[in-house]
Write a protein that holds these residues in place. Structure first.
Motif, PDB file in Angstrom:
ATOM      1  N   GLY A  86      46.281  62.363  16.915  1.00  0.00           N
ATOM      2  CA  GLY A  86      44.552  61.164  16.174  1.00  0.00           C
ATOM      3  C   GLY A  86      44.782  59.674  16.213  1.00  0.00           C
ATOM      4  N   ALA A  87      46.219  59.353  17.072  1.00  0.00           N
ATOM      5  CA  ALA A  87      45.944  57.563  16.894  1.00  0.00           C
ATOM      6  C   ALA A  87      44.740  57.384  18.091  1.00  0.00           C
ATOM      7  N   ALA A  88      44.573  56.249  17.839  1.00  0.00           N
ATOM      8  CA  ALA A  88      43.292  55.171  18.664  1.00  0.00           C
ATOM      9  C   ALA A  88      44.458  54.361  20.042  1.00  0.00           C
ATOM     10  N   ILE A  89      44.682  54.398  20.995  1.00  0.00           N
ATOM     11  CA  ILE A  89      44.886  53.893  21.827  1.00  0.00           C
ATOM     12  C   ILE A  89      44.192  53.061  22.672  1.00  0.00           C
ATOM     13  N   VAL A  90      44.217  51.503  22.652  1.00  0.00           N
ATOM     14  CA  VAL A  90      43.585  50.740  23.020  1.00  0.00           C
ATOM     15  C   VAL A  90      43.961  50.785  24.098  1.00  0.00           C
ATOM     16  N   ARG A  91      43.359  51.008  25.131  1.00  0.00           N
ATOM     17  CA  ARG A  91      43.475  49.632  26.576  1.00  0.00           C
ATOM     18  C   ARG A  91      42.959  48.213  27.075  1.00  0.00           C
ATOM     19  N   THR A  92      42.921  47.328  27.029  1.00  0.00           N
ATOM     20  CA  THR A  92      43.176  46.192  27.210  1.00  0.00           C
ATOM     21  C   THR A  92      43.711  44.790  28.169  1.00  0.00           C
ATOM     22  N   SER A  93      42.729  44.003  28.745  1.00  0.00           N
ATOM     23  CA  SER A  93      42.960  43.224  29.828  1.00  0.00           C
ATOM     24  C   SER A  93      43.510  42.049  29.085  1.00  0.00           C
ATOM     25  N   ILE A  94      43.449  41.105  29.564  1.00  0.00           N
ATOM     26  CA  ILE A  94      43.875  39.338  29.104  1.00  0.00           C
ATOM     27  C   ILE A  94      43.170  38.856  28.420  1.00  0.00           C
ATOM     28  N   ILE A  95      43.967  38.784  27.305  1.00  0.00           N
ATOM     29  CA  ILE A  95      43.599  38.355  25.966  1.00  0.00           C
ATOM     30  C   ILE A  95      43.362  36.758  25.722  1.00  0.00           C
ATOM     31  N   MET A  96      42.192  36.199  25.642  1.00  0.00           N
ATOM     32  CA  MET A  96      42.067  34.401  25.092  1.00  0.00           C
ATOM     33  C   MET A  96      40.867  34.225  25.138  1.00  0.00           C
ATOM     34  N   GLY A  97      41.296  33.515  24.735  1.00  0.00           N
ATOM     35  CA  GLY A  97      40.107  32.494  23.710  1.00  0.00           C
ATOM     36  C   GLY A  97      40.167  31.517  22.690  1.00  0.00           C
ATOM     37  N   ASP A  98      40.998  31.280  22.611  1.00  0.00           N
ATOM     38  CA  ASP A  98      41.443  30.577  21.243  1.00  0.00           C
ATOM     39  C   ASP A  98      42.398  29.357  21.437  1.00  0.00           C
ATOM     40  N   GLY A  99      42.682  29.900  23.135  1.00  0.00           N
ATOM     41  CA  GLY A  99      43.121  28.440  23.301  1.00  0.00           C
ATOM     42  C   GLY A  99      44.922  29.565  23.192  1.00  0.00           C
ATOM     43  N   ARG A 100      45.229  29.264  22.842  1.00  0.00           N
ATOM     44  CA  ARG A 100      46.732  30.257  22.931  1.00  0.00           C
ATOM     45  C   ARG A 100      47.306  31.708  23.855  1.00  0.00           C
ATOM     46  N   GLY A 101      46.211  32.150  24.360  1.00  0.00           N
ATOM     47  CA  GLY A 101      45.931  32.713  25.267  1.00  0.00           C
ATOM     48  C   GLY A 101      47.002  32.808  26.157  1.00  0.00           C
ATOM     49  N   ALA A 102      48.158  34.145  26.975  1.00  0.00           N
ATOM     50  CA  ALA A 102      48.772  33.493  28.282  1.00  0.00           C
ATOM     51  C   ALA A 102      47.935  33.237  28.684  1.00  0.00           C
ATOM     52  N   HIS A 103      47.472  33.151  29.834  1.00  0.00           N
ATOM     53  CA  HIS A 103      46.536  32.755  30.994  1.00  0.00           C
ATOM     54  C   HIS A 103      46.356  30.903  30.171  1.00  0.00           C
ATOM     55  N   GLU A 104      46.037  31.141  29.251  1.00  0.00           N
ATOM     56  CA  GLU A 104      45.190  29.174  29.176  1.00  0.00           C
ATOM     57  C   GLU A 104      46.687  28.786  29.116  1.00  0.00           C
ATOM     58  N   ILE A 105      47.296  29.100  28.952  1.00  0.00           N
ATOM     59  CA  ILE A 105      48.914  28.274  28.581  1.00  0.00           C
ATOM     60  C   ILE A 105      49.085  28.177  30.199  1.00  0.00           C
ATOM     61  N   LEU A 106      49.623  29.097  31.253  1.00  0.00           N
ATOM     62  CA  LEU A 106      49.632  29.186  32.184  1.00  0.00           C
ATOM     63  C   LEU A 106      48.552  28.067  32.695  1.00  0.00           C
ATOM     64  N   THR A 107      47.139  27.857  32.431  1.00  0.00           N
ATOM     65  CA  THR A 107      46.616  27.593  33.707  1.00  0.00           C
ATOM     66  C   THR A 107      47.012  25.803  33.109  1.00  0.00           C
ATOM     67  N   HIS A 108      47.128  25.595  31.931  1.00  0.00           N
ATOM     68  CA  HIS A 108      47.489  24.113  31.990  1.00  0.00           C
ATOM     69  C   HIS A 108      49.313  23.546  31.819  1.00  0.00           C
ATOM     70  N   ASP A 109      50.162  24.734  32.211  1.00  0.00           N
ATOM     71  CA  ASP A 109      51.122  24.579  32.675  1.00  0.00           C
ATOM     72  C   ASP A 109      51.405  24.221  34.244  1.00  0.00           C
ATOM     73  N   LEU A 110      50.653  25.354  34.944  1.00  0.00           N
ATOM     74  CA  LEU A 110      50.257  24.721  36.523  1.00  0.00           C
ATOM     75  C   LEU A 110      49.674  23.252  36.757  1.00  0.00           C
ATOM     76  N   ILE A 111      48.804  23.164  36.004  1.00  0.00           N
ATOM     77  CA  ILE A 111      47.764  21.795  35.983  1.00  0.00           C
ATOM     78  C   ILE A 111      48.701  20.323  36.124  1.00  0.00           C
ATOM     79  N   ALA A 112      50.027  20.684  34.844  1.00  0.00           N
ATOM     80  CA  ALA A 112      50.667  19.945  34.540  1.00  0.00           C
ATOM     81  C   ALA A 112      51.946  19.646  35.450  1.00  0.00           C
TER      82      ALA A 112
END
Length: 271
Positions: A137-163
């Motif tokens: 009966g559980a709901a299993i939520v498949r999702t993708s890249i989570i972002m939007g607040d500046g703390r998402g892993a992809h957002e952090i990685l983008t900053h780190d790569l540029i720097a």
């Protein structure tokens, strides 16, 4: 009547947002994580999970926690099984990932079978199997890249790569459907209040490469997109999932939350 909600992984980017938005959804949320928030929880330990569930006595559980290390099988796979076992009779919403797929198929609906190509995807696939076996009966939520607040892993990685703080690149042929952390949090809370059972894809509306997503982040944050290193999975011969497009037609019909696309929610100031 306000319902009690237990949020695992409450100190993570997604867990924090679920906690912050829970009251508006009619929940009194209690956060738990390996670093107390306010409840300390080690999901690798079944007895500890049962202790916390007995202590909090939730009406629903949103399980956002996973291993801190992407190869942490005990936390990601075993931890999900432990939460499902401890949640007997309690509404459970489990967060999964598009990483369970190889990317060879391109589009994946809720009936698609996992075929992971690396350790994290295998652990998330095992977690799904455990949750479905223990709690159909559980709901299993498949999702993708989570972002939007500046703390998402992809957002952090983008900053780190540029720097230049990390080596690497963003891939031009690695395709995803990023979701805003607030949209995902609201979807999880809506599911926690309902009775949907089984897999549900919850991802953003836009299909975009990791490189183009990095460009959007750089423009939003006033950084130079030209400084982002780019590469191709195909050219490098890397075994990573390339094209993971989660089909979200079911979620769009079922949920009241609007799942925005990255080109909408990642915008430069004033645009």
């Amino acid at each position: 009547m306000t319902r009690r909600l237990l949020v695992t992984g409450a100190t993570g980017s997604l867990g924090r947002r679920v906690m912050a938005r829970a009251a508006a959804a009619g929940f009194d949320a209690v956060g738990a994580s390996l670093s107390a928030s306010p409840v300390r929880l080690d999901i690798r330990d079944l007895a500890d999970v049962r202790r916390v569930v007995a202590q909090v006595r939730p009406d629903a559980i949103v399980h956002t926690a996973a291993g801190r290390d992407r190869n942490d099988w005990p936390a990601t796979a075993d931890g999900a099984a432990h939460v499902a076992l401890a949640a007997a009779g309690i509404r459970l919403v489990h967060v999964s990932s598009d990483a369970i797929f190889s990317g060879r198929q391109g589009e994946y609906d809720e009936d698609a079978r996992p075929d992971p190509v690396y350790a994290y995807g295998a652990a998330k696939a095992a977690a799904e199997t455990a949750v479905r076996a223990v709690d159909p009966g559980a709901a299993i939520v498949r999702t993708s890249i989570i972002m939007g607040d500046g703390r998402g892993a992809h957002e952090i990685l983008t900053h780190d790569l540029i720097a230049g703080r990390v080596a690497g690149a963003l891939f031009t042929d690695e395709i995803r459907k990023p979701v805003h952390v607030d949209d995902l949090a609201d979807a999880l809370l809506e599911l926690a209040a309902g009775d949907y059972a089984g897999v549900l894809n919850v991802a953003g509306a836009d299909v975009i490469s990791r490189y183009d997503l990095g460009v959007l982040v750089a423009r939003r944050d006033g950084l130079d997109p030209a400084a982002i290193p780019a590469a191709s999975l195909a050219e490098l011969g890397l075994q990573r999932p390339a094209d993971l497009r989660l089909v979200t037609d079911r979620a769009v019909k079922l949920l009241s939350v609007r799942l925005r696309g990255a080109r909408e929610f990642v915008r430069a100031a004033g645009r």
